[in-house]
Design a protein around this motif. Structure first.
Motif, mmCIF file in Angstrom:
data_model
loop_
_atom_site.group_PDB
_atom_site.id
_atom_site.type_symbol
_atom_site.label_atom_id
_atom_site.label_comp_id
_atom_site.label_asym_id
_atom_site.label_seq_id
_atom_site.Cartn_x
_atom_site.Cartn_y
_atom_site.Cartn_z
ATOM 1 N N GLU A 71 -15.878 86.570 3.399
ATOM 2 C CA GLU A 71 -16.654 87.224 2.353
ATOM 3 C C GLU A 71 -17.491 88.369 2.931
ATOM 4 O O GLU A 71 -17.695 89.397 2.279
ATOM 5 N N SER A 72 -17.975 88.199 4.153
ATOM 6 C CA SER A 72 -18.688 89.299 4.818
ATOM 7 C C SER A 72 -17.744 90.478 5.045
ATOM 8 O O SER A 72 -18.130 91.644 4.859
ATOM 9 N N ALA A 73 -16.520 90.173 5.436
ATOM 10 C CA ALA A 73 -15.521 91.234 5.603
ATOM 11 C C ALA A 73 -15.278 91.949 4.281
ATOM 12 O O ALA A 73 -15.119 93.179 4.236
ATOM 13 N N ARG A 74 -15.257 91.189 3.185
ATOM 14 C CA ARG A 74 -15.072 91.800 1.865
ATOM 15 C C ARG A 74 -16.234 92.732 1.542
ATOM 16 O O ARG A 74 -16.038 93.811 0.951
ATOM 17 N N ALA A 75 -17.442 92.347 1.938
ATOM 18 C CA ALA A 75 -18.599 93.213 1.714
ATOM 19 C C ALA A 75 -18.449 94.534 2.469
ATOM 20 O O ALA A 75 -18.662 95.617 1.909
ATOM 21 N N TYR A 76 -18.057 94.444 3.728
ATOM 22 C CA TYR A 76 -17.879 95.661 4.518
ATOM 23 C C TYR A 76 -16.724 96.508 4.001
ATOM 24 O O TYR A 76 -16.739 97.749 4.120
ATOM 25 N N SER A 77 -15.712 95.867 3.403
ATOM 26 C CA SER A 77 -14.587 96.639 2.862
ATOM 27 C C SER A 77 -15.036 97.501 1.690
ATOM 28 O O SER A 77 -14.493 98.591 1.468
ATOM 29 N N LEU A 78 -16.015 97.018 0.930
ATOM 30 C CA LEU A 78 -16.551 97.825 -0.173
ATOM 31 C C LEU A 78 -17.209 99.105 0.338
ATOM 32 O O LEU A 78 -17.291 100.097 -0.384
ATOM 33 N N GLN A 79 -17.665 99.070 1.577
ATOM 34 C CA GLN A 79 -18.298 100.232 2.200
ATOM 35 C C GLN A 79 -17.302 101.064 3.005
ATOM 36 O O GLN A 79 -17.682 102.051 3.635
ATOM 37 N N GLY A 80 -16.035 100.630 3.016
ATOM 38 C CA GLY A 80 -15.005 101.368 3.739
ATOM 39 C C GLY A 80 -15.089 101.246 5.246
ATOM 40 O O GLY A 80 -14.543 102.102 5.966
ATOM 41 N N GLU A 81 -15.747 100.196 5.747
ATOM 42 C CA GLU A 81 -15.942 100.039 7.190
ATOM 43 C C GLU A 81 -14.825 99.167 7.769
ATOM 44 O O GLU A 81 -14.976 97.959 7.965
ATOM 45 N N GLN A 82 -13.695 99.791 8.053
ATOM 46 C CA GLN A 82 -12.499 99.068 8.461
ATOM 47 C C GLN A 82 -12.665 98.330 9.789
ATOM 48 O O GLN A 82 -12.138 97.226 9.958
ATOM 49 N N VAL A 83 -13.381 98.926 10.720
ATOM 50 C CA VAL A 83 -13.565 98.273 12.014
ATOM 51 C C VAL A 83 -14.315 96.952 11.846
ATOM 52 O O VAL A 83 -13.953 95.928 12.437
ATOM 53 N N ALA A 84 -15.351 96.967 11.025
ATOM 54 C CA ALA A 84 -16.114 95.742 10.761
ATOM 55 C C ALA A 84 -15.256 94.708 10.050
ATOM 56 O O ALA A 84 -15.327 93.508 10.343
ATOM 57 N N VAL A 85 -14.429 95.149 9.108
ATOM 58 C CA VAL A 85 -13.552 94.228 8.383
ATOM 59 C C VAL A 85 -12.621 93.513 9.352
ATOM 60 O O VAL A 85 -12.479 92.281 9.320
ATOM 61 N N VAL A 86 -11.991 94.254 10.229
ATOM 62 C CA VAL A 86 -11.059 93.663 11.192
ATOM 63 C C VAL A 86 -11.787 92.707 12.121
ATOM 64 O O VAL A 86 -11.300 91.596 12.407
ATOM 65 N N HIS A 87 -12.946 93.113 12.612
ATOM 66 C CA HIS A 87 -13.732 92.263 13.512
ATOM 67 C C HIS A 87 -14.061 90.925 12.857
ATOM 68 O O HIS A 87 -13.894 89.857 13.465
ATOM 69 N N LEU A 88 -14.522 90.977 11.602
ATOM 70 C CA LEU A 88 -14.920 89.752 10.908
ATOM 71 C C LEU A 88 -13.721 88.880 10.560
ATOM 72 O O LEU A 88 -13.810 87.649 10.613
ATOM 73 N N LEU A 89 -12.598 89.487 10.214
ATOM 74 C CA LEU A 89 -11.403 88.692 9.929
ATOM 75 C C LEU A 89 -10.906 87.979 11.178
ATOM 76 O O LEU A 89 -10.446 86.830 11.112
ATOM 77 N N LYS A 90 -11.004 88.627 12.320
ATOM 78 C CA LYS A 90 -10.607 87.966 13.569
ATOM 79 C C LYS A 90 -11.537 86.803 13.886
ATOM 80 O O LYS A 90 -11.095 85.750 14.355
ATOM 81 N N LYS A 91 -12.829 86.974 13.637
ATOM 82 C CA LYS A 91 -13.777 85.879 13.853
ATOM 83 C C LYS A 91 -13.481 84.715 12.914
ATOM 84 O O LYS A 91 -13.503 83.547 13.319
ATOM 85 N N ALA A 92 -13.197 85.025 11.645
ATOM 86 C CA ALA A 92 -12.878 83.974 10.676
ATOM 87 C C ALA A 92 -11.628 83.206 11.095
ATOM 88 O O ALA A 92 -11.575 81.979 10.979
ATOM 89 N N LEU A 93 -10.641 83.920 11.582
ATOM 90 C CA LEU A 93 -9.399 83.279 12.035
ATOM 91 C C LEU A 93 -9.662 82.361 13.216
ATOM 92 O O LEU A 93 -9.124 81.249 13.295
ATOM 93 N N ALA A 94 -10.508 82.809 14.137
ATOM 94 C CA ALA A 94 -10.823 81.988 15.308
ATOM 95 C C ALA A 94 -11.600 80.731 14.926
ATOM 96 O O ALA A 94 -11.394 79.658 15.507
ATOM 97 N N ILE A 95 -12.473 80.831 13.928
ATOM 98 C CA ILE A 95 -13.296 79.690 13.519
ATOM 99 C C ILE A 95 -12.460 78.637 12.811
ATOM 100 O O ILE A 95 -12.571 77.438 13.091
ATOM 101 N N SER A 96 -11.618 79.057 11.881
ATOM 102 C CA SER A 96 -10.818 78.118 11.093
ATOM 103 C C SER A 96 -9.517 78.795 10.693
ATOM 104 O O SER A 96 -9.439 79.427 9.630
ATOM 105 N N PRO A 97 -8.478 78.676 11.521
ATOM 106 C CA PRO A 97 -7.222 79.384 11.253
ATOM 107 C C PRO A 97 -6.650 79.107 9.873
ATOM 108 O O PRO A 97 -6.162 80.025 9.199
#
Length: 413
Positions: free
Chosen positions: A346-372
């Motif tokens: 959901e944090s990645a979704r927030a950053y996507s609204l701002q067009g911040e692709q680097v942040a989106v990718v970073h947060l999605l990778k963290k989410a995947l690592a926490i709970s695949p």
């Protein structure tokens, strides 16, 4: 999760724009809300609906289908060959076994001695522990659910008095686990089935606490079924009135949870004032419970309320506010890997609204690592990776390839 609109029709003459409009209006969403959530203007949505713009390319079409709650892109395009599930929704390997457990009726076992109520409730508690633990939570629960549901159902038929009521409450919780397993799975009819069964068992148990829990999960079911926000809020508030929030933390936590449900329902249709008013009431409940309180399986508490402020603001298309909350909330303090991963997405979704692709990718990778298994079956995560792949951003290219591979996302045609 948005309200999933069933807009299939025998009238194949409907244009793409007419189908989009019907889905949007059924959900009670404004053009401004839909436009904001897909990163486009109100005028863009109007132009789509009036057929002044053609059907968008696949990545944006996937995002639009997700925002409108459409399971199958064919419901928007009229083309049966194009399936949103191919890109945005993936089935867990054990889904057929869980489906069988929910639709198979155990007959002829009336002479069998039921398991002890205390033992059954201990198994339910262990199942919740496994759901919130790190690793393959869906896979673990899929192994337990068939026997757990069957044993609880048999005990509810065989026992009487207080033991039967206790078992019914355990059955309600088991159905909640089934609903969570089925979330983001291509089986909306099973989500509705488990939601209805959980509420029926809660009422049979005559337990206000169980009814409150069932109402929280039925709010998600109603969104999947396309029920308007009025029905969702009405259910939450009726269940809340059965509680005694001044009597115990258990009652107060569920009271707060139901006000959080109402807040999210209003946010989904862009009603900021009502969304914030109900969020404030949930926030007050969390404050009264204290910073150290977290419900053992519903996870309601200070951390959950703060985390859902990200979702509320994102649904209100207030990207800056959502990012501001995301930057301040300590998601790692949540005692649930599935919750940490979901709110990271959901944090990645927030950053996507701002067009911040680097942040989106970073947060999605963290989410995947926490709970695949949370990330792999999340609609936003899958559609976002598809869209990022199409953007050809060299800065995140290798990370996007990694996410595509790990999430099992197909390349857009």
């Amino acid at each position: 999760m948005p309200a999933h609109a069933d807009i299939t029709s025998d009238d194949y003459t409907l244009t793409f724009g007419q189908r989009v409009r019907r889905a949007r209006e059924r959900n009670g969403q404004t053009r401004a809300v839909v436009g904001g959530l897909v990163g486009r203007s109100t005028e863009w949505v109007k132009a789509i609906e009036n057929s002044r713009l053609k059907t968008p390319r696949l990545p944006l079409l996937l995002r639009l289908a997700d925002v409108l709650g459409v399971h199958d892109i064919a419901e928007l395009t009229g083309d049966e060959r194009v399936l949103a599930a191919s890109y945005t929704k993936s089935a867990h390997g054990a889904l057929p076994a869980v489906r069988d457990a929910l639709t198979t009726y155990r007959l002829g076992d009336s002479d069998e001695e039921p398991d002890d109520a205390a033992d059954l409730l201990a198994r339910v508690r262990e199942a919740w522990r496994l759901w919130h633990a790190s690793g393959g939570h869906r896979t673990r629960i899929a192994v337990l659910l068939p026997d757990l549901l069957g044993d609880l159902q048999h005990a509810a038929r065989a026992l009487d008095g207080m033991d039967r009521r206790r078992v019914l409450v355990g059955l309600v919780e088991a159905y909640h686990l089934a609903q969570l397993y089925l979330s983001f799975q291509p089986a909306p009819e099973l989500v509705m089935l488990t939601g209805d069964r959980s509420m029926s068992a809660a009422q049979d148990a005559d337990s206000p606490l169980a009814i409150a829990g069932a109402a929280w999960y039925m709010n998600h079911v109603f969104r999947d079924a396309g029920e308007r926000h009025e029905a969702r809020v009405d259910l939450a508030m009726k269940a809340a009135r059965l509680l005694r929030p001044d009597d115990s933390p258990e009652h107060l936590a569920r009271w707060g949870l139901l006000h959080l449900a109402a807040s999210l329902s209003y946010a989904k249709i862009g009603q900021r004032g009502s969304a914030e008013r109900f969020w404030d009431q949930a926030d007050d409940a969390a404050k009264r419970l204290g910073g150290g309180y977290t419900h053992p399986y519903l996870i309601f508490g200070r951390g959950m309320v703060d985390a859902y402020a990200i979702t509320m603001n994102a649904d209100l298309v207030r990207g800056g506010a959502a990012v501001d909350v995301a930057s301040r909330v300590d998601l790692m303090s949540l005692p649930s890997a599935t919750r940490r991963s979901f709110h990271m997405i959901e944090s990645a979704r927030a950053y996507s609204l701002q067009g911040e692709q680097v942040a989106v990718v970073h947060l999605l990778k963290k989410a995947l690592a926490i709970s695949p298994e949370t990330a792999r079956f999340n609609l936003f995560a899958r559609s976002a990776v598809t869209e990022l792949d199409a953007s050809r951003n060299a800065v995140v290219r290798e990370d996007v390839r990694y996410l595509k591979r790990e999430l099992g996302v197909l390349s857009a045609a």
